[in-house]
Design a protein around this motif. Structure first.
Motif, mmCIF file in Angstrom:
data_model
loop_
_atom_site.group_PDB
_atom_site.id
_atom_site.type_symbol
_atom_site.label_atom_id
_atom_site.label_comp_id
_atom_site.label_asym_id
_atom_site.label_seq_id
_atom_site.Cartn_x
_atom_site.Cartn_y
_atom_site.Cartn_z
ATOM 1 N N UNK A 91 0.839 -1.200 0.000
ATOM 2 C CA UNK A 91 0.000 0.000 0.000
ATOM 3 C C UNK A 91 0.869 1.242 0.000
ATOM 4 N N UNK A 92 0.299 2.350 -0.473
ATOM 5 C CA UNK A 92 0.999 3.621 -0.524
ATOM 6 C C UNK A 92 0.081 4.719 -0.017
ATOM 7 N N UNK A 93 0.663 5.867 0.211
ATOM 8 C CA UNK A 93 -0.123 6.998 0.686
ATOM 9 C C UNK A 93 -1.067 7.473 -0.407
ATOM 10 N N UNK A 94 -2.138 8.130 0.019
ATOM 11 C CA UNK A 94 -3.164 8.569 -0.927
ATOM 12 C C UNK A 94 -2.607 9.553 -1.951
ATOM 13 N N UNK A 95 -1.691 10.405 -1.553
ATOM 14 C CA UNK A 95 -1.108 11.408 -2.455
ATOM 15 C C UNK A 95 0.350 11.107 -2.742
ATOM 16 N N UNK A 96 0.678 9.825 -2.850
ATOM 17 C CA UNK A 96 2.065 9.441 -3.092
ATOM 18 C C UNK A 96 2.472 9.789 -4.515
ATOM 19 N N UNK A 97 3.784 9.833 -4.733
ATOM 20 C CA UNK A 97 4.308 10.140 -6.063
ATOM 21 C C UNK A 97 4.164 8.923 -6.965
ATOM 22 N N UNK A 98 4.755 9.014 -8.158
ATOM 23 C CA UNK A 98 4.654 7.927 -9.111
ATOM 24 C C UNK A 98 5.303 6.670 -8.557
ATOM 25 N N UNK A 99 4.824 5.531 -9.066
ATOM 26 C CA UNK A 99 5.361 4.256 -8.621
ATOM 27 C C UNK A 99 6.772 4.067 -9.163
ATOM 28 N N UNK A 100 7.696 3.554 -8.359
ATOM 29 C CA UNK A 100 9.031 3.260 -8.880
ATOM 30 C C UNK A 100 8.995 2.063 -9.805
ATOM 31 N N UNK A 101 9.853 2.097 -10.819
ATOM 32 C CA UNK A 101 9.878 0.987 -11.764
ATOM 33 C C UNK A 101 10.496 -0.259 -11.137
ATOM 34 N N UNK A 102 11.468 -0.106 -10.256
ATOM 35 C CA UNK A 102 12.126 -1.229 -9.591
ATOM 36 C C UNK A 102 12.211 -0.909 -8.111
ATOM 37 N N UNK A 103 11.738 -1.839 -7.301
ATOM 38 C CA UNK A 103 11.777 -1.616 -5.872
ATOM 39 C C UNK A 103 11.743 -2.982 -5.208
ATOM 40 N N UNK A 104 12.450 -3.101 -4.061
ATOM 41 C CA UNK A 104 12.512 -4.388 -3.375
ATOM 42 C C UNK A 104 11.142 -4.815 -2.864
ATOM 43 N N UNK A 105 10.338 -3.857 -2.414
ATOM 44 C CA UNK A 105 9.004 -4.198 -1.919
ATOM 45 C C UNK A 105 8.131 -4.777 -3.032
ATOM 46 N N UNK A 106 8.240 -4.220 -4.221
ATOM 47 C CA UNK A 106 7.456 -4.743 -5.339
ATOM 48 C C UNK A 106 8.006 -6.080 -5.821
ATOM 49 N N UNK A 107 9.306 -6.271 -5.744
ATOM 50 C CA UNK A 107 9.876 -7.569 -6.103
ATOM 51 C C UNK A 107 9.397 -8.655 -5.148
ATOM 52 N N UNK A 108 9.322 -8.341 -3.857
ATOM 53 C CA UNK A 108 8.801 -9.304 -2.891
ATOM 54 C C UNK A 108 7.332 -9.600 -3.146
ATOM 55 N N UNK A 109 6.572 -8.570 -3.530
ATOM 56 C CA UNK A 109 5.161 -8.778 -3.842
ATOM 57 C C UNK A 109 4.992 -9.728 -5.020
#
Length: 500
Positions: A91-109
C-alpha cells in the motif's frame, strides 16, 4: 499439528527412522482456520511465505473428500481473501508520487503472488476433480466456487499484465489461473465469465465490483496501486447490453479516476468514460443528467496542455455530443449554442495560440470530425476557422505534415458542408499561399506542390470556386459587367483555377 507433518500424513508417507508415526489428520475446517489465524497474527514475511508453500503442498496432496467434505464455503472464501490480500502490492499513501519501476518491496510482492497463485491453481484443480465425484459433485463445489471466484479473479487481473509489482513468473501464474477460472465457471472467455452467457444470465461482474467497491472510494482508491488497473481492465470486458445494468457502479469510479491531478490517471478515467458512453444506451446516460455530468468533467480537461489527454478527451466528446444534442431536442430546450459549438469554440481558441507540434497535430486530426458534426452550422465559426486553417498551413510540422493534412481535410469538409457561405477569397489564398508563397527553395517548393496536388481538399476548392465563378460568367442575368468578367477570367488563369 505442523503443516509438514500433515502433508506427510495426507500423502501416506512412511515416517523416517526413529520418528513417531503421524497422528490422525484433523478436519480440513480446523486446518484452514489455523492457517487463517497465522496470517492474521501479523508475523514476518518469511514465516508467512513458508506457510503459503506448505499450504500449496497440502492442497495438492489432500483428498477431495477430506478437503471439501463438511467444509464451510465461507471458510474457504475467507482464506482465499486473506491470501489475496497477502499477495497484493504494498500500500501507498493517498497522495504518493509515481510508482518506482524497480523496488525491493514490489519484487517481494511478485514472489508472494507467484506462491499464492500456485495455491489457487491447486485449489481450482481439486474443485474440478470434486465435480466428478458422487459424494461431492456440483452441490458441494458450486457454493465454494461462488465464494472464491471473485477474489481469484481480482488476483489474476492484478498480476496478469506487466507492472512494477509483477515478474515473469507471477504473470504466467496469473494467466494460467484466469484461464482455469474461466473454464471452471463453464465459460469460453473472460467477457463471458464477467457478463454471463446471455443477457438473462447474471455473470460475475457484480460480485467483482462488490469486492472492488470498498477500494474505489475517494479516500482509498490510491492506496492500492493495482485497483484502478483492475477496474479498467474489467470494465473493458463488459459491453452492451450488459453494461447498462451496472451503470450506477461503474460511472462514479470512472469520474473519480478522471478527476485526479496525475495525467495517467486522467487518461485512464477518460478511457473508462468513453467505454461507458459507447456501451450504455443514450436514454440511460441522459437519465438523472448523467450525460451532462460527464460532459462537464470532460470539458474541464480541454484546458490541459498534454497531447495524449486532449486526444482522449476529444474522441470521447465526439461520441458524447450526439447524445446531448438528441436529449436537448427531445426536451425542446432552446439554447443559442449547442455543446458542440462550445467545444469547437474552445478548441479553435486554443488552436490559434498553440505552438506545440504535438498538440497542433492532435487538434488538426480531430477538427474535421467537429466540422462534419456541425454540418451547415459550421458557418457560426467560419472567421476563426479560416484563421486557423491559414495559420496551420503556413507552418511546417515535420516530414509527415500531419497538422497540414488535418487542416486540409478540415477545409474540404467545410467547403462540402457550407460552400454557399464559404469565403472563397480565403480559399483562393489557401491554394496560392501554400503552393507558392512558402516555396523559396527548390526542394521545399517541390514538397509543397506535391502536398497540394495529392490532397483532395484543393481539388474541392478549385471545383467549387470555379463552379461559383462560372455561374456568374455564363448567366445572362449576371450582375457582373463585361469588363469585370474579362478581368475575372484573367485572375482565374493567373491562379491556375481554370486548369482542372
Amino acid at each position: 499439528m505442523e503443516l509438514s507433518s500433515l502433508v506427510r500424513a495426507l500423502r501416506l508417507e512412511e515416517p523416517r527412522d526413529g520418528a513417531q508415526p503421524p497422528p490422525a489428520v484433523p478436519p480440513a475446517e480446523q486446518v484452514l482456520l489455523q492457517i487463517g489465524l497465522r496470517f492474521s497474527e501479523g508475523t514476518g514475511g518469511a514465516p508467512k511465505a513458508g506457510v503459503v508453500r506448505d499450504l500449496g503442498a497440502l492442497v495438492e496432496a489432500a483428498d477431495c473428500r477430506w478437503l471439501f467434505g463438511g467444509l464451510s464455503p465461507a471458510r474457504v472464501g475467507e482464506l482465499v481473501a486473506v491470501l489475496n490480500g497477502y499477495a497484493a502490492p504494498p500500500t501507498q499513501e493517498q497522495d504518493a508520487a509515481d510508482l518506482p519501476s524497480k523496488d525491493s518491496a514490489y519484487a517481494s510482492a511478485a514472489e508472494r503472488a507467484a506462491d499464492v497463485g500456485s495455491v489457487f491453481l491447486h485449489l481450482l484443480a481439486k474443485l474440478e476433480a470434486a465435480k466428478t465425484q458422487e459424494s461431492l459433485g456440483v452441490p458441494v463445489v458450486g457454493p465454494i466456487l461462488c465464494r472464491v471466484v471473485g477474489h481469484m479473479y481480482i488476483f489474476a487481473a492484478t498480476h496478469i499484465a506487466e507492472r512494477p509489482w509483477t515478474n515473469a513468473r507471477s504473470q504466467s501464474v496469473a494467466q494460467e489461473l484466469l484461464a482455469l477460472l474461466v473454464k471452471a465457471a463453464g465459460c469460453g472467455s473472460v467477457a463471458e465469465f464477467l457478463r454471463g452467457k446471455n443477457e438473462d444470465e447474471e455473470g460475475r461482474f457484480a460480485a467483482v465490483m462488490g469486492l472492488l467497491k470498498q477500494e474505489l472510494t475517494k479516500d482509498t482508491w490510491k492506496r492500492n496501486p493495482a485497483t484502478k488497473f483492475v477496474f479498467s481492465w474489467t470494465l473493458n470486458h463488459v459491453t452492451r447490453p450488459w453494461l447498462s445494468h451496472y451503470l450506477e457502479r461503474v460511472l462514479p469510479p470512472s469520474l473519480l479516476i478522471s478527476d485526479d491531478y496525475r495525467e495517467e490517471n486522467k487518461i485512464l478515467g477518460v478511457h473508462c468514460l468513453h467505454h461507458i458512453i459507447l456501451n450504455v444506451p443514450a436514454a440511460d446516460l441522459c437519465q438523472f443528467n448523467r450525460a451532462q455530468v460527464v460532459y462537464h468533467a470532460l470539458y474541464n480537461h480541454l484546458y490541459s496542455r498534454e497531447a495524449p489527454l486532449i486526444q482522449a478527451v476529444l474522441l470521447c466528446l465526439l461520441d458524447l455530443l450526439p447524445i446531448l444534442e438528441r436529449a436537448r431536442r427531445q426536451q425542446k430546450e432552446v439554447r443559442p449554442t449547442a455543446p458542440c459549438d462550445e467545444v469547437l469554440q474552445l478548441v479553435l481558441t486554443h488552436m490559434e495560440a498553440e505552438h506545440r507540434l504535438a498538440l497542433r497535430r492532435v487538434y488538426a486530426r480531430t477538427l474535421p470530425a467537429f466540422v462534419q458534426r456541425l454540418g451547415i452550422l459550421i458557418v457560426r465559426h467560419l472567421k476563426r476557422l479560416e484563421r486557423v486553417i491559414l495559420g496551420y498551413l503556413e507552418v511546417c510540422d515535420g516530414p509527415e505534415e500531419e497538422a497540414r493534412l488535418g487542416v486540409l481535410e478540415t477545409l474540404q469538409c467545410t467547403i462540402e458542408h457550407a460552400w454557399p457561405r464559404s469565403c472563397w477569397k480565403a480559399c483562393t489564398a489557401v491554394v496560392r499561399r501554400t503552393a507558392y508563397g512558402n516555396a523559396s527553395e527548390k526542394c521545399k517548393r517541390t514538397h509543397e506542390v506535391w502536398l497540394i496536388d495529392a490532397h483532395p481538399a484543393f481539388c474541392t476548392v478549385k471545383f467549387f470556386y470555379l463552379f461559383k465563378v462560372t455561374i456568374f460568367l455564363i448567366s445572362p442575368v449576371s450582375p457582373i459587367p463585361p469588363a469585370n468578367k474579362i478581368h475575372l477570367r484573367a485572375r482565374l488563369a493567373t491562379c491556375g483555377l481554370l486548369q482542372l
